[in-house]
Design a protein around this motif. Structure first.
Motif, PDB file in Angstrom:
ATOM      1  N   THR A  10       0.839  -1.193   0.000  1.00  8.49           N
ATOM      2  CA  THR A  10       0.000   0.000   0.000  1.00  8.49           C
ATOM      3  C   THR A  10       0.876   1.246   0.000  1.00  8.49           C
ATOM      4  N   ASP A 164      -7.531  -9.588   6.170  1.00  4.06           N
ATOM      5  CA  ASP A 164      -6.585  -8.473   6.090  1.00  4.06           C
ATOM      6  C   ASP A 164      -6.010  -8.326   4.688  1.00  4.06           C
ATOM      7  N   LEU A 167      -8.795  -7.087   2.235  1.00  7.66           N
ATOM      8  CA  LEU A 167      -9.052  -5.650   2.382  1.00  7.66           C
ATOM      9  C   LEU A 167      -7.895  -4.827   1.818  1.00  7.66           C
ATOM     10  N   LYS A 168      -6.687  -5.291   2.032  1.00  7.49           N
ATOM     11  CA  LYS A 168      -5.513  -4.599   1.502  1.00  7.49           C
ATOM     12  C   LYS A 168      -5.531  -4.616  -0.027  1.00  7.49           C
ATOM     13  N   GLU A 171      -8.011  -2.113  -1.218  1.00  7.56           N
ATOM     14  CA  GLU A 171      -7.444  -0.765  -1.093  1.00  7.56           C
ATOM     15  C   GLU A 171      -6.581  -0.441  -2.314  1.00  7.56           C
ATOM     16  N   ASP A 175      -8.111   2.713  -4.405  1.00  6.70           N
ATOM     17  CA  ASP A 175      -7.580   4.025  -4.041  1.00  6.70           C
ATOM     18  C   ASP A 175      -7.001   4.752  -5.259  1.00  6.70           C
ATOM     19  N   LYS A 199     -16.550  -6.444   9.475  1.00  4.35           N
ATOM     20  CA  LYS A 199     -15.410  -5.547   9.248  1.00  4.35           C
ATOM     21  C   LYS A 199     -15.352  -5.119   7.788  1.00  4.35           C
ATOM     22  N   PHE A 200     -15.643  -6.031   6.877  1.00  4.00           N
ATOM     23  CA  PHE A 200     -15.673  -5.700   5.451  1.00  4.00           C
ATOM     24  C   PHE A 200     -16.698  -4.601   5.182  1.00  4.00           C
ATOM     25  N   GLU A 202     -17.838  -2.441   7.241  1.00  2.00           N
ATOM     26  CA  GLU A 202     -17.421  -1.205   7.915  1.00  2.00           C
ATOM     27  C   GLU A 202     -16.346  -0.450   7.142  1.00  2.00           C
ATOM     28  N   THR A 203     -15.471  -1.185   6.453  1.00  2.00           N
ATOM     29  CA  THR A 203     -14.272  -0.567   5.884  1.00  2.00           C
ATOM     30  C   THR A 203     -14.256  -0.506   4.364  1.00  2.00           C
ATOM     31  N   SER A 204     -15.227  -1.113   3.701  1.00  2.00           N
ATOM     32  CA  SER A 204     -15.226  -1.164   2.245  1.00  2.00           C
ATOM     33  C   SER A 204     -16.606  -0.837   1.707  1.00  2.00           C
ATOM     34  N   ASN A 205     -16.642  -0.289   0.495  1.00  2.00           N
ATOM     35  CA  ASN A 205     -17.914  -0.023  -0.182  1.00  2.00           C
ATOM     36  C   ASN A 205     -18.174  -1.003  -1.313  1.00  2.00           C
TER      37      ASN A 205
END
Length: 347
Positions: A10, A164, A167-168, A171, A175, A199-200, A202-205
């Protein structure tokens, strides 16, 4: 000393790399541009970094791409890519063309520990997590790189068991410093691991897809052992606490097994438990795999099941079968490669 891979890092991680080798902070953005926006394959090609900086990078790092070892092309245009992994095993990636779209189905693990009765990948057992770089490499290193319109995490493995790294990878894909894809073009499929799903969300659309396959607890448990740890009703309760619509969709995957989960009673129970959730159901034809007693529903049953669900107000479609002539079901190609490798003599 084994070198780390730059590909898959990242922007924050690249900032740490820059500091380690004595490059200025802005070099992290330059490296990200080379890694994710330009068609290069070596550190030496990062020409806006100083020669000294590139040499310092090469002391500890390599670019980090991996080519597929095999490609199979279907008569319908679908392609199946076989990639080697850091675990000396294999993963599969499917590219599915459809008019002006090219969807890539990526794997998130080597093998899988979930043990679903209908899945060939599960028969391999769990052999390791893929890194974020290995996940994104499946998009970067195929022939259609640069033409990919949609990505689905529906290949080998359970994405939320490798949360993890998944999600990375998302990103990197979404991004601005990475591939800058819209999260609306990414869907992640799960069998219902609630902590990871929460968690997915919460942190991703990105969109969510849930493998359902039966609305009845005991029957689903026979097909999917995860039902014991995370019952489908608790999965649905969690989903109901989130808002879905045009910005982020939730869908349910439902493989049709002949004489098992394809009766009108199943359709009616599906409509009942999904009441209040704005969603769609994708009905999937089952293509038999070795050593399983399951069989596919016939076409008349598929259509009747779809019509009954639509009459209950749930948008339901039948997913087109693709790539059947190239072992398109997840796990078949990699299992063949794994067996062949194990049978080769060790000189």
């Amino acid at each position: 000393m084994e070198k780390e891979r730059l590909f898959g890092k990242t922007l924050d991680e690249l900032k740490a790399v820059a500091a380690q080798v004595g490059l200025p902070k802005f070099a992290a953005k330059q490296m990200a541009d080379w890694l994710y926006k330009k068609d290069i394959r070596s550190i030496d090609e990062m020409t806006n970094l100083s020669v000294k900086g590139r040499e310092a990078l090469k002391e500890y790092y390599e670019f980090g791409l991996t080519e597929p070892t095999k490609v199979q092309a279907s008569i319908d245009g679908t392609k199946k890519y076989l990639f080697p992994t850091d675990h000396a095993k294999f993963i599969e990636t499917a590219m599915i063309p459809d008019d002006d779209r090219k969807t890539v189905c990526v794997s998130s693990q080597v093998g899988c520990k979930m043990g679903c009765l209908f899945c060939m990948t599960g028969k391999q057992g769990f052999q390791g997590h893929l890194t974020a770089g290995e996940i994104v490499n499946q998009i970067r290193s195929i022939e259609e790189n640069g033409e990919v319109s949609n990505i689905v995490y529906m290949g080998m493995g359970e994405p939320f068991d490798n949360l993890d790294n998944v999600l990375k990878s998302i990103e990197i894909l979404t991004d601005d410093w990475g591939y800058a894809m819209s999260p609306k073009r990414i869907t992640v499929s799960t069998i219902g691991i609630i902590p990871g799903m929460k968690k997915f969300l919460e942190t991703s659309n990105a969109h969510l897809a849930v493998s359902l396959h039966s609305p009845f607890d005991e029957e689903r448990k026979q097909l999917m052992p995860i039902q014991t740890a995370y019952p489908v009703q608790k999965v649905l309760d969690e989903i109901k606490s989130w808002e879905f619509g045009r910005q982020r969709r939730v869908s349910f995957e439902y493989i049709m097994f002949g004489g098992l989960n394809d009766t009108p009673a199943h359709a009616k129970e599906l409509a009942r438990i999904l009441n209040g959730i704005k969603c769609r159901i994708n009905l999937i034809r089952f293509h038999p795999i070795p050593d399983t007693p399951l069989k596919s529903s016939n076409e008349e049953t598929l259509q009747s099941f779809k019509d009954l669900l639509n009459s209950k107000g749930i948008l339901t479609t039948i997913r087109a079968s693709r790539g059947q002539d190239i072992y398109a079901a997840c796990g078949l190609l990699s299992t063949k490669a794994l067996v062949k490798k194990e049978e080769e003599p060790d000189y």
